[in-house]
Design an enzyme around this catalytic site. Sequence first.
Site, short mmCIF file in Angstrom:
data_model
loop_
_atom_site.label_atom_id
_atom_site.label_comp_id
_atom_site.label_asym_id
_atom_site.label_seq_id
_atom_site.Cartn_x
_atom_site.Cartn_y
_atom_site.Cartn_z
N LYS A 165 -0.62 -4.25 -3.51
CA LYS A 165 -1.94 -3.67 -3.30
C LYS A 165 -1.99 -2.30 -3.97
CE LYS A 165 -5.21 -2.26 0.23
NZ LYS A 165 -5.33 -0.87 -0.19
N SER B 266 0.80 -1.20 0.00
CA SER B 266 0.00 0.00 0.00
C SER B 266 0.85 1.27 0.00
CB SER B 266 -0.94 -0.06 1.20
OG SER B 266 -1.88 0.94 1.17
N ASP C 219 10.40 5.44 -9.87
CA ASP C 219 9.97 5.99 -11.15
C ASP C 219 10.66 7.30 -11.49
OD1 ASP C 219 8.29 3.86 -11.41
OD2 ASP C 219 6.44 4.95 -10.92
#
Length: 365
Positions: free
Chosen positions: A342, A317, A328
């Site tokens: 998740k 999460s 990223d």
Amino acid sequence: MHKLSSRAPRLRPSATKRYTASALAGAAVGGALLFGVLSSAVFARASISADTFRQLDLFGEVFEQVHENYVTDPEDGELIKGAINGMLDTLDPHSSYMTAEDFQTMQEQTRGTFAGLGIQIVMDNEGDDKGYVKIVAPIEDTPADRAGVLTNDLIVEIDGEAVLGMTIDEAISKLKGEKGTKVDIKILRDRDAEPFELTIVRDIVTVQAVRWRAEGEFAYVRIATFSEQAEDGVKKAIKKLSKEIPGGPKGLILDLRSNPGGLLDQAVSVSDIFLEGGEIVSTRGRRPRDTLREMGTPGDKLNGKPIIVLINGGSASASEIVAGALQDRNRALLLGTKSFGKGSVQTVIPLQNGLQGALRLTTAR
């Protein structure tokens, strides 16, 4: 051999919604939560078709027949709660109804102190583990952690009662309890082996969100959960380690292993500490207006120094949001094993200002 069946911003106590990127049961049920000002009243009746109202009339008729003619006198509140849970069970493992007591417990958990076992759990509604309580991660230095509970363990029995057939809320109510009381559970770890028994004594769980230490010339920062203290804890750690390490740390080891998640706003804020602005995370609902883009602010507190993020199967999460954002943006290297996976956001919607509990509903991915 035990075979698995194939069936089966800051917290305010009212008028709020919160998004969780995961469940803490006293046990502990949790994730990426987000609270705001969404109430159940925002769902306009105009968006509900006439056919849906006819089906609601059908529900009312069934309820009336059960109330009047069932062999024993049923408890109306339990009938309604069962119907609500049944509706939410058809959606996904993370959407659920919380009673007023459960809602209060969840608020305590986000503040970092509660009574229970110290585990984050889910209940899959598909796959081989369907219908069982699955451990996302034990919170470190809690009764469950000290008892040896691990990520992906299945709880198949609680105090002699089979979990299969329970809702996740029913399982949570059996797992939580007062400090000093015991709970007997059966754990299935190796899916091809027999379950084993554990007796765990419930205790007050005080989660220290952030711990830190110097590792030579590098800073080590461990985030155990994304509670309300996470952002301030990380900033404090960096400030103290910058003074403790001569010349300041040459880099950072950010440990998110077995961190089951927490508050979405805290995940965004922690990511922002190490980024020079730009988009941190975006979530998409079923309508274009439900798209949410969280943007950072200029000012990398480490001034571009290298970061390694440690993750494992218990990193879920909000932890995955931070790890993903830093990866990223080419700001950090991830080391470890595959995270929990998740990728959804739950909104906690108080019902009647929390007097009737709250709805934890998946609203974005």
